[in-house]
Design a protein around this motif. Sequence first.
Motif, short mmCIF file in Angstrom:
data_model
loop_
_atom_site.label_atom_id
_atom_site.label_comp_id
_atom_site.label_asym_id
_atom_site.label_seq_id
_atom_site.Cartn_x
_atom_site.Cartn_y
_atom_site.Cartn_z
N PHE A 1 2.43 1.65 -3.51
CA PHE A 1 1.43 2.12 -4.46
C PHE A 1 0.99 3.54 -4.16
O PHE A 1 0.74 4.37 -5.05
CB PHE A 1 0.22 1.18 -4.48
N ALA B 1 -2.57 5.39 2.08
CA ALA B 1 -1.71 4.26 1.73
C ALA B 1 -1.13 3.61 2.95
O ALA B 1 -0.89 2.40 2.97
CB ALA B 1 -0.60 4.74 0.79
N ARG C 1 0.83 -1.20 0.00
CA ARG C 1 0.00 0.00 0.00
C ARG C 1 0.88 1.27 0.00
O ARG C 1 0.58 2.26 -0.66
CB ARG C 1 -0.93 -0.03 1.22
#
Length: 232
Positions: free
Chosen positions: A16, A59, A13
């Motif tokens: 990304f 994230a 996460r």
Amino acid sequence: MSKHATRRFILARIVFGSGAAVLLALVGWVAIRAGGPAKADDEPLLVQPSVVAEAQAAALTPPAPVPASPTVSASVSVSPSASASATPSKTSASPSGSATPSATSASAKPSKTTAAASPTPSKTIVAPADDLSVSYSNSASWRDGFIASIKVTNTGAAKDFTINLSYPSDAGVRVRGGGWNVSVSGDDGRVTLTGSVNAGATVNVGFQASKDSRNTVKPSACSVGGGTCSVS
């Protein structure tokens, strides 16, 4: 979910999220360069830091744990009911309106009536008539022998007869030769005579015997089937 898997998911996460922030900054820079010099009445397009911070925070936020699915037991416990609910109740309607006989009366076995055995008819044994009359005598006697004469009288139907004679044991009577009109057998003081006589007839029979006594010897017992025997 295990701790190792959670860590890998958070790291993914973050990567990304950072990539998304960088991509968003590049898009804004390209847009500014493409638009040329800024006009006085136009405000420059700026990417607010709060948007980037919110994207990074999203994230970094770990995903909510997925609740474990409840285990469904494949075995279903079905306790049989004491009442016969599974079996449809049968309502017996009697055409005549009479009540159904109770199970006790229906299951009762018919009583067995033992027939009394008829008594066996008793067999009446008819004793033979005393149709024979036997008379014994000595027609001759000498020092070591004698001649026995026997008269057999029959008052009934023709029949066979058997005469048994018993002499004293110390007399030493022994049959010598054959008899007449009869068959003679025996020894040691016991003599048996067998013969036949016609209906209503009389037959004279006899035999010769030896003896050890000088006196006259006569049988101590005399018998015949179906009649009487006498010694004279």
